[in-house]
Write a protein that holds these residues in place. Structure first.
Motif, mmCIF file in Angstrom:
data_model
loop_
_atom_site.group_PDB
_atom_site.id
_atom_site.type_symbol
_atom_site.label_atom_id
_atom_site.label_comp_id
_atom_site.label_asym_id
_atom_site.label_seq_id
_atom_site.Cartn_x
_atom_site.Cartn_y
_atom_site.Cartn_z
ATOM 1 N N ARG A 41 -32.083 -9.995 40.525
ATOM 2 C CA ARG A 41 -33.526 -9.860 40.385
ATOM 3 C C ARG A 41 -33.941 -8.393 40.406
ATOM 4 N NH1 ARG A 41 -37.348 -12.857 38.073
ATOM 5 N NH2 ARG A 41 -39.413 -12.302 38.872
ATOM 6 N N ARG A 42 -33.228 -7.589 41.191
ATOM 7 C CA ARG A 42 -33.560 -6.172 41.306
ATOM 8 C C ARG A 42 -33.284 -5.426 40.003
ATOM 9 N NH1 ARG A 42 -31.052 -5.458 45.563
ATOM 10 N NH2 ARG A 42 -29.078 -4.671 44.731
ATOM 11 N N VAL A 43 -32.166 -5.711 39.342
ATOM 12 C CA VAL A 43 -31.814 -4.961 38.130
ATOM 13 C C VAL A 43 -32.363 -5.604 36.867
ATOM 14 C CG1 VAL A 43 -29.726 -4.036 39.182
ATOM 15 C CG2 VAL A 43 -29.584 -6.133 37.828
ATOM 16 N N ALA A 44 -32.754 -6.901 36.941
ATOM 17 C CA ALA A 44 -33.261 -7.600 35.760
ATOM 18 C C ALA A 44 -34.532 -8.365 36.115
ATOM 19 C CB ALA A 44 -32.199 -8.541 35.207
ATOM 20 N N PRO A 45 -35.627 -7.664 36.383
ATOM 21 C CA PRO A 45 -36.863 -8.350 36.803
ATOM 22 C C PRO A 45 -37.467 -9.243 35.726
ATOM 23 C CG PRO A 45 -37.246 -6.000 36.441
ATOM 24 C CD PRO A 45 -35.773 -6.201 36.388
ATOM 25 N N SER A 46 -37.050 -9.073 34.459
ATOM 26 C CA SER A 46 -37.602 -9.911 33.392
ATOM 27 C C SER A 46 -36.903 -11.258 33.277
ATOM 28 C CB SER A 46 -37.511 -9.182 32.044
ATOM 29 O OG SER A 46 -38.452 -8.140 31.973
ATOM 30 N N ARG B 165 -21.882 -8.080 36.399
ATOM 31 C CA ARG B 165 -22.255 -6.899 35.616
ATOM 32 C C ARG B 165 -20.976 -6.236 35.122
ATOM 33 N NH1 ARG B 165 -24.668 -1.042 37.221
ATOM 34 N NH2 ARG B 165 -26.443 -0.981 35.792
ATOM 35 N N ALA C 208 -38.075 -5.737 31.008
ATOM 36 C CA ALA C 208 -37.881 -4.735 32.061
ATOM 37 C C ALA C 208 -36.413 -4.653 32.444
ATOM 38 C CB ALA C 208 -38.719 -5.091 33.285
ATOM 39 N N GLY C 209 -35.980 -3.454 32.810
ATOM 40 C CA GLY C 209 -34.611 -3.264 33.247
ATOM 41 C C GLY C 209 -33.837 -2.346 32.314
ATOM 42 N N GLU C 210 -32.649 -1.969 32.752
ATOM 43 C CA GLU C 210 -31.798 -1.060 31.989
ATOM 44 C C GLU C 210 -30.544 -1.744 31.457
ATOM 45 O OE1 GLU C 210 -32.715 2.013 31.279
ATOM 46 O OE2 GLU C 210 -34.567 1.685 32.408
ATOM 47 N N ASP C 211 -30.216 -2.923 31.969
ATOM 48 C CA ASP C 211 -28.987 -3.613 31.589
ATOM 49 C C ASP C 211 -29.231 -4.562 30.430
ATOM 50 O OD1 ASP C 211 -28.438 -2.422 34.031
ATOM 51 O OD2 ASP C 211 -27.060 -4.006 34.643
ATOM 52 N N TRP D 71 -35.110 -2.946 22.158
ATOM 53 C CA TRP D 71 -33.974 -3.817 22.437
ATOM 54 C C TRP D 71 -33.534 -4.459 21.118
ATOM 55 C CZ3 TRP D 71 -32.235 -4.653 27.558
ATOM 56 C CH2 TRP D 71 -33.075 -4.166 28.571
#
Length: 581
Positions: free
Chosen positions: A154-159, A170, A271-274, A294
């Motif tokens: 949830r922290r790295v992929a809030p969407s 990961r 949202a997110g970087e991954d 994206w």
């Protein structure tokens, strides 16, 4: 030696090809053909490379833009293919093209706490091991995988929707600016003596004593007809393999075309970087992060229509949106779609395979001398282009031409140790990005953009700006690009038409909602004096590009492939093909 692909260099290359007898002539300017030209030139051979459109104008600019081992091939137990691809990934990230191939993290959502985490975790651990990462600290710049809890996910992929996963794994692969890599391969080959000409159509072949001895070709820019003599002809034409064999009256390889559609959505839409890798009922879906957008893809369906302009239908776009929305908190809509691009995968078909689906056709490649003097390469994947290039050149050289010493050793391939232009000095300039930004009044983000497109060749782009500061201001309608990049595309990167710049030297055709139309006139104005266009030609370049965008948008509203293709073919060609015989 210069690596520039200027109009003058192209003309000189055609002149020399029409005079000299080459050791190797490569047909096809995608990633495999460009790689083959570099492989042969670096062995010390005299080499020609012909492409009937722009460099990378086919499959090689329309893929998922990933350099990866193919995680899903592990389930097919194709360990050799995965290991080979991961080795090539390491070379590209670490040595050959670090300016164009960059590590990127992906999240594999886990739906079951125990068995799936153990099963997928073991597979990804094997993936790391096959890539040579375990026991190595640098891993060619690609980190090891790690497990994430639901809270960590949830922290790295809030969407991501809260109900779709209990955690994730990961792992890392790499992304590539695919069209630029091909152009850089061509430039590197030219730097080692290869002669290269795009927009040059092969229309027939030369034969001596039953052996292919060269080709007849037409310079589509001028209408000039030439003959090119060569001891060995290599065909690297991807989904056009069957047509190439027909032109040469040969038979040996059969290629099926599989359509892959991708869409681009704004960076702020997720949202997110991954990135994400998601299972579908047919294959997998990637959601890949880029600085401004994206990329979501891909589809995998048979394509039996004209191969020149594959397009997406409404069904393809809806398929991608539906599968992405199955995991996203805020659903994507058609209004989020910035652009769409469609490519055809060249899938090698075994002789005994009946027609059917394409998702399980092997991505492995085959090289074959289909008649004396003509060697073809087909199949494979973008990541393993270098291996394919090496293999086809090896096979071509084993087919000895008259007058060649049958006992002479074949020169060894050097490309595993040969950085592409822009690679040497890239990291040094990255460390100096703050200084470069300050010197030109730019943000560091602007300099990072340039470095990740040009590597150490950024010095040549900066020289244009230093000579004319107006070229260092944002391009009209495209704030992420500079007018200098348009000029450089013509003087050094082989761009001959407006569509070459807006679709392949830049990514404006799919990464902006206007698809580059807002920049068309400004770019054409910059190109016109460099290419000798009069006002009529400049207006034709603009109107042709606008018509292409309109036709592609119309195709994307059609319900099926047939109607979508019909809509796309309403747009005119900037350079019609000649009749082949």
């Amino acid at each position: 030696m210069s690596t520039a692909l200027s109009p003058e260099v192209r003309t000189s290359a055609l002149d020399r090809m029409s005079r000299d007898v080459l050791d190797v002539l490569v047909i096809g300017g995608g990633v495999t053909g460009a790689g083959a030209a570099l492989d042969a030139a670096s062995r010390g051979l005299t080499v020609g490379l012909l492409e009937q459109r722009d460099w990378a104008s086919g499959t090689s600019s329309r893929a998922s833009k990933l350099v990866h081992g193919g995680l899903r091939y592990l389930e097919m137990l194709d360990f050799a293919l995965v290991r080979e691809a991961l080795h090539e990934r390491g070379l590209l990230v670490g040595r050959l093209a670090p300016h164009l191939v960059h590590p990127v993290p992906f999240l594999y959502p886990i739906r079951h706490r125990v068995w799936e985490r153990a099963y997928i975790g073991a597979g990804i651990a094997l993936y790391d091991a096959l890539g040579g990462l375990l026991g190595r600290r640098d891993g060619h710049g690609v980190p090891l995988h790690r497990h994430l809890s639901k809270k960590g996910l949830r922290r790295v992929a809030p969407s991501l929707r809260d109900d779709v996963a209990v955690g994730a794994i990961r792992y890392w692969d790499a992304k590539v600016d695919d069209a630029r890599l091909v152009q850089v391969l061509v430039r590197t080959a030219v730097g080692h003596g290869a002669l290269a000409a795009s927009r040059t159509q092969v229309t027939g072949y030369l034969e001596e004593d039953g052996r292919v001895a060269g080709v007849r070709a037409v310079d589509l820019e001028t209408g000039r007809e030439i003959t090119v003599r060569a001891r060995h002809v290599v065909g690297a034409t991807g989904v056009w393999t069957d047509q190439t064999e027909e032109l040469f009256r040969a038979q040996g390889l059969t290629v099926r075309a599989s359509k892959g559609v991708h869409i681009a959505v704004p960076r702020e839409a997720i949202a997110g970087e991954d990135g994400f890798i998601l299972r579908t009922e047919k294959s997998v879906l990637f959601i890949i992060p880029w600085p401004t957008h994206w990329v979501i893809g891909t589809t995998d369906t048979p394509w039996d229509l004209t191969k020149d302009h594959p397009v997406a239908s409404a069904a393809d776009v809806d398929y991608l949106l539906d599968h992405a929305n199955a995991v996203l908190e805020r659903p994507l809509t058609r209004d989020d779609v910035l652009g769409v691009y469609t490519g055809l995968r060249p899938l090698l078909q075994p002789v005994d395979e009946e027609a059917g689906g394409t998702t399980r056709v092997s991505r492995e490649h085959t090289a074959a001398t289909v008649r004396p003097g003509l060697t073809m390469i087909a199949g494979g994947k973008y990541t393993t282009y270098r291996v394919m290039a090496r293999d086809v050149v090896d096979m071509a050289l084993r087919d000895r031409a008259p007058g060649e010493d049958p006992d002479a050793p074949i020169p060894q391939s050097l490309t595993e140790e040969l950085p592409l232009v822009g690679a040497d000095g890239y990291r040094v300039r990255w460390n100096r990005k703050a200084h470069l930004a300050a010197a030109h009044g730019w943000t560091e983000k602007r300099v990072e953009h340039l470095l990740d497109r040009y590597g150490s060749l950024v010095d040549e782009v900066l020289a244009l700006v230093d000579a004319d500061p107006e070229l260092g201001r944002p391009l009209e309608g495209a704030p992420d690009y500079l007018p200098a990049e348009v000029v450089y595309a013509v003087t050094s990167e082989g761009a001959l038409h407006l569509e070459d710049v807006l679709t392949r030297r830049t990514r404006l055709s799919y990464e902006q909602a206007d698809r580059g139309t807002a920049s068309a006139r400004a770019a054409a104005d910059l190109m016109a004096p460099l290419l000798g266009w009069d006002d009529a030609q400049r207006e034709r370049e603009i109107s042709t590009y606008l018509a292409r965008v309109e036709a592609e948008r119309a195709a994307e509203a059609m319900p099926d492939d047939t109607s979508a293709e019909r809509a796309r073919l309403r747009a005119p060609e900037i350079r019609p093909f000649a009749d082949a015989s």
